[in-house]
Design a protein around this motif. Structure first.
Motif: not given
Ligand code: NAD
Length: 257
Positions: A184-188, A151-153, A86-88, A32-34, A9-14
């Protein structure tokens, strides 16, 4: 006062989901990372939004012990763990024959296994409370495939199966578990994919946006972070108590085709 843990949750949707819960007065555990100073600025900003407190825990989603500690820390600080998100997630786009095995392992660990470790640690707390909400951020790629995203799928199909199992195990304890499946969502994460897909398919980034990404979504629009956050808030509410074990598309009609 209820407590929400949002991984990644340091970025994007989270971050958007954490923000909505903070605004609604929940205690929130960011993760999250950052960079430390940027994370602290985000934490302080979210803490100023609502009546709840906001803390940060830096658990690496590759490390089960750290994920367990994330849940324990939330319970020790706030006395309950009510909503877990769970979003990461990470992505890697490459032909299967060239797909690096270490990327496969990392995507399965971060996008799928971390959700198992999070739920595993939170389940006894939620059962004792007789209340719990698990809102996984899966993907349209949990329902259908695209080339070059093996892997993602696989991980996203897996997390939907995990949510179904958690739904059955939690059903008599006031616990629901669902997977939101965004298009699709516009995130990093997507910006990275646009450039990777451009390389993999020998296209310009503009061509990838118009001919690959938005081509998949009949509405021809990106899903927004705010729309997903509002959906997650709804699934966390009492009104959503009978929605469980569901894979819920939010994809501009992509998976209707
Ligand atoms: P993002 O890159 O903006 O955010 C990813 C988050 O995960 C960041 O906070 C990052 O620090 C965190 N993260 C990555 N590796 C981690 C690790 N090892 N330990 C802890 N945290 C880690 O991406 P996003 O687009 O906001 O994606 C969030 C989720 O939504 C992902 O699961 C993704 O698959 C899913 N999703 C995204 C889209 C999209 O189009 N953006 C569509 C469908 C589903």
């Amino acid at each position: 006062m209820k407590t929400t843990i949002v991984t990644g949750s340091t970025s994007g949707i989270g971050l958007g989901i954490a923000e909505s819960f903070a605004l609604a007065g929940y205690n929130v555990v960011l993760n999250g990372l950052g960079k430390g100073d940027e994370i602290e600025a985000t934490r302080a900003r979210l803490a100023s939004l609502g009546a709840g407190d906001v803390i940060f825990h830096g658990a690496n989603m590759l490390k089960p012990d750290e994920i367990t500690d994330l849940v324990k820390t939330a319970e020790a600080k706030f006395g309950s763990v009510d909503v877990i998100v769970p979003n990461a997630g990470i992505q890697h786009v490459e032909k299967i024959e060239d797909f690096p095995p270490e990327k496969w392992d990392a995507i399965i660990a971060i996008n799928l296994s971390s959700a198992f470790h999070l739920v595993r640690a939170a389940m006894p707390i939620m059962k004792k409370q007789k209340f719990g909400r698990v809102v996984a951020i899966a993907s349209a790629h949990g329902l259908i495939a695209s080339p070059y995203k093996s892997a993602y799928v696989a991980a996203k199909h897996g997390i939907i199966g995990l949510m179904k199992t958690v739904a059955l195990e939690g059903a008599e304890f006031g616990i629901t578990a669902n997977a939101i499946c965004p298009g699709y969502v516009e995130t990093p994460l997507v910006s990275g994919q646009i450039s990777d897909t451009a390389k993999a398919r020998n296209m310009t980034e503009e061509q990838v946006i118009n001919e690959v990404i938005l081509k998949a979504q009949p509405t021809k629009q990106f899903v927004t972070v705010e729309q997903i956050a509002a959906f997650a808030m709804y699934l966390a509410s009492d009104q959503a108590a009978q929605i469980t074990g569901a894979a819920l598309p939010m994809d501009g009609g992509w998976t209707a085709q």
